[in-house]
Design an enzyme around this catalytic site. Structure first.
Site, PDB file in Angstrom:
ATOM      1  N   ASN A  93       0.870  -1.183   0.000  1.00 27.46           N
ATOM      2  CA  ASN A  93       0.000   0.000   0.000  1.00 27.46           C
ATOM      3  C   ASN A  93       0.903   1.228   0.000  1.00 27.46           C
ATOM      4  O   ASN A  93       1.415   1.637   1.044  1.00 27.46           O
ATOM      5  CB  ASN A  93      -0.916  -0.014   1.222  1.00 27.46           C
TER       6      ASN A  93
ATOM      7  N   ARG B 230      -2.839  -2.198  -3.235  1.00 27.28           N
ATOM      8  CA  ARG B 230      -4.011  -1.346  -3.054  1.00 27.28           C
ATOM      9  C   ARG B 230      -3.890  -0.170  -4.017  1.00 27.28           C
ATOM     10  O   ARG B 230      -2.919   0.580  -3.997  1.00 27.28           O
ATOM     11  CB  ARG B 230      -4.088  -0.824  -1.623  1.00 27.28           C
TER      12      ARG B 230
ATOM     13  N   HIS C 207     -13.094   2.865   0.154  1.00 27.40           N
ATOM     14  CA  HIS C 207     -13.073   1.873   1.246  1.00 27.40           C
ATOM     15  C   HIS C 207     -13.739   0.566   0.809  1.00 27.40           C
ATOM     16  O   HIS C 207     -14.177  -0.226   1.656  1.00 27.40           O
ATOM     17  CB  HIS C 207     -13.791   2.387   2.502  1.00 27.40           C
TER      18      HIS C 207
ATOM     19  N   ARG D  22     -11.920  15.707   7.219  1.00 31.35           N
ATOM     20  CA  ARG D  22     -12.775  16.011   6.064  1.00 31.35           C
ATOM     21  C   ARG D  22     -14.178  16.383   6.527  1.00 31.35           C
ATOM     22  O   ARG D  22     -14.723  15.795   7.455  1.00 31.35           O
ATOM     23  CB  ARG D  22     -12.850  14.811   5.117  1.00 31.35           C
TER      24      ARG D  22
ATOM     25  N   GLU E 292      -8.414  -5.390   5.655  1.00 29.59           N
ATOM     26  CA  GLU E 292      -8.260  -5.066   4.237  1.00 29.59           C
ATOM     27  C   GLU E 292      -7.084  -5.809   3.610  1.00 29.59           C
ATOM     28  O   GLU E 292      -7.132  -6.175   2.429  1.00 29.59           O
ATOM     29  CB  GLU E 292      -8.089  -3.556   4.074  1.00 29.59           C
TER      30      GLU E 292
END
Length: 398
Positions: free
Chosen positions: A9, A91, A180, A241, A384
């Site tokens: 990743n 990823r 996600h 955010r 993940e």
């Protein structure tokens, strides 16, 4: 054939990696290279013995970071023999409309990911670095790209289309994609397993609550809606955010304060959310302030949970029938007060929380709803890396 997958990743200034058995999910090693691009890099490697090994070294590039990771495998284990790897799983944040499933990495895929950079300018370039470096260091090992957006490509047109001139969507890709996806897919599948039913027979609302946060409505194993949109800014309140807001805000800030689009974009992505309301993006800081009776913290907590509650209601309506709700990721797995506040008062919807079970849900998957709750509520740790390894292994075997 080996089941081992090296999961990579690559971020803009970091590189995370893990060695995972794609069949069992067993993790043999994990690590992260931080401050990539400078002379003050840090590599932390955890091997089979569970001991962390920290090194300070120059990491001028992602290639240097991955080479340092391979050195850490040699020094601290397990020995990473390329011939024993089934695949390297990457990823990749944005796959656009083209990628609805994981795919073998070749020159055409790299070109396609490059074309999608305008949709993910902060993420796809770093992901491309990871692809390039791994292909160079493991030339004989299959490389598989697993896209954050892929799981949500099953959304119906009505869910992914914005009410803007249609040419914007068809010619410029302005539509909702969601993110996600790897986590939502894993958690929805695990929730079905906990219910003892196949995924295609289960409707789940998944709440992935970390520093970045998103909700999804999963019908029979397929995503039919999700809170993030064309970018990860849309949807829930997050660490930094804003989530949903009036799109005219950009024009207002430009007219009234003279801010540029770049300044507004940076503020909404890096200085808003929990950080904008209370001054800290870490939910643990917010929890401590709440415990101390801070009024701003109380207001921030209320805003956070209210937005979550609205999405639960919206996705209940979108699904029609809900079998389960699953909380996951750092906040979802650890913040019992968030779970309670989000779902309290929804008994008419068949949702009943067991207060004691909710408070004691601190490790592993657990059910936190009462026995007579029509909708089962679970805490489900996400994984993940295992999902990426699993999907990479499936692609290679096909």
């Amino acid at each position: 054939m080996s089941n081992l997958v090296l999961v990579v990743n690559a971020g803009s200034s970091s590189l995370k990696y893990s060695l995972v058995d794609g069949e069992t999910g067993e993790t043999q090693a994990v690590g992260v290279a931080e401050r990539v691009g400078g002379d003050d890099g840090i590599l932390t490697h955890t091997g089979p013995d569970g001991e962390k090994h920290r090194s300070e070294l120059a990491l001028p590039s992602h290639e240097a970071a991955l080479e340092a990771a391979l050195q850490a495998f040699d020094e601290h284990g397990p020995t990473l023999d390329a011939s024993a790897l089934a695949a390297v799983g990457h990823r990749v944040v944005h796959g656009g409309e083209r990628f609805s499933a994981p795919a073998l990495v070749d020159d055409d895929l790299v070109s396609a990911v490059e074309e999608l950079v305008p949709l993910a300018p902060l993420h796809n370039p770093a992901n491309l670095e990871g692809l390039s470096v791994a292909r160079k260091l493991f030339p004989d090992v299959p490389q598989v790209a697993v896209f954050d957006t892929a799981f949500h490509q099953t959304m119906p047109e009505a869910a992914y289309t914005y009410a803007v001139p249609l040419a914007w969507r068809d010619e410029h890709g302005i539509r909702r994609y969601g993110f996600h996806g790897t986590s939502h897919k894993f958690v929805a599948g695990e929730t079905a397993r906990l219910l003892g039913r196949p995924p295609e027979d289960v409707n789940v609302i998944v709440l992935h609550l970390g520093n970045g946060a998103s909700a999804s409505a999963v019908a029979g194993g397929r995503s039919i809606d999700t809170s993030m949109g064309m970018t990860p800014l849309e949807g829930l309140v997050m660490g930094t955010r804003s989530g949903d807001l009036d799109p005219a805000l950009h024009a207002h800030l430009h007219r009234q304060l003279g801010w540029s689009l770049e300044e507004i974009d940076a503020a909404l992505n890096r200085e808003s959310g929990i950080k904008g309301l209370v001054g800290h993006s870490d939910f643990r800081e917010l929890a401590q302030m709440l415990a101390d009776g801070d009024e701003r913290a109380r207001m921030t907590f209320d805003v956070y949970c209210y937005r979550l509650r609205k999405y639960v209601g919206a996705y209940y309506a979108a699904l029609g029938t809900v079998d389960a709700i699953a909380f996951t990721a750092g906040i979802g797995e650890r913040a019992a007060d968030v779970r309670e506040r989000t779902l309290e008062g929804l008994e008419r919807l068949g949702i009943r929380i067991d207060a004691e079970a909710n408070l004691s849900a601190t490790d592993g998957a657990s059910r936190i709803s009462t026995d007579d709750s029509e909708v089962a509520v679970f805490v489900v740790p996400t994984n993940e890396e295992w999902q990426i390894a699993r999907e990479a292994l499936e692609v290679v075997r096909r």
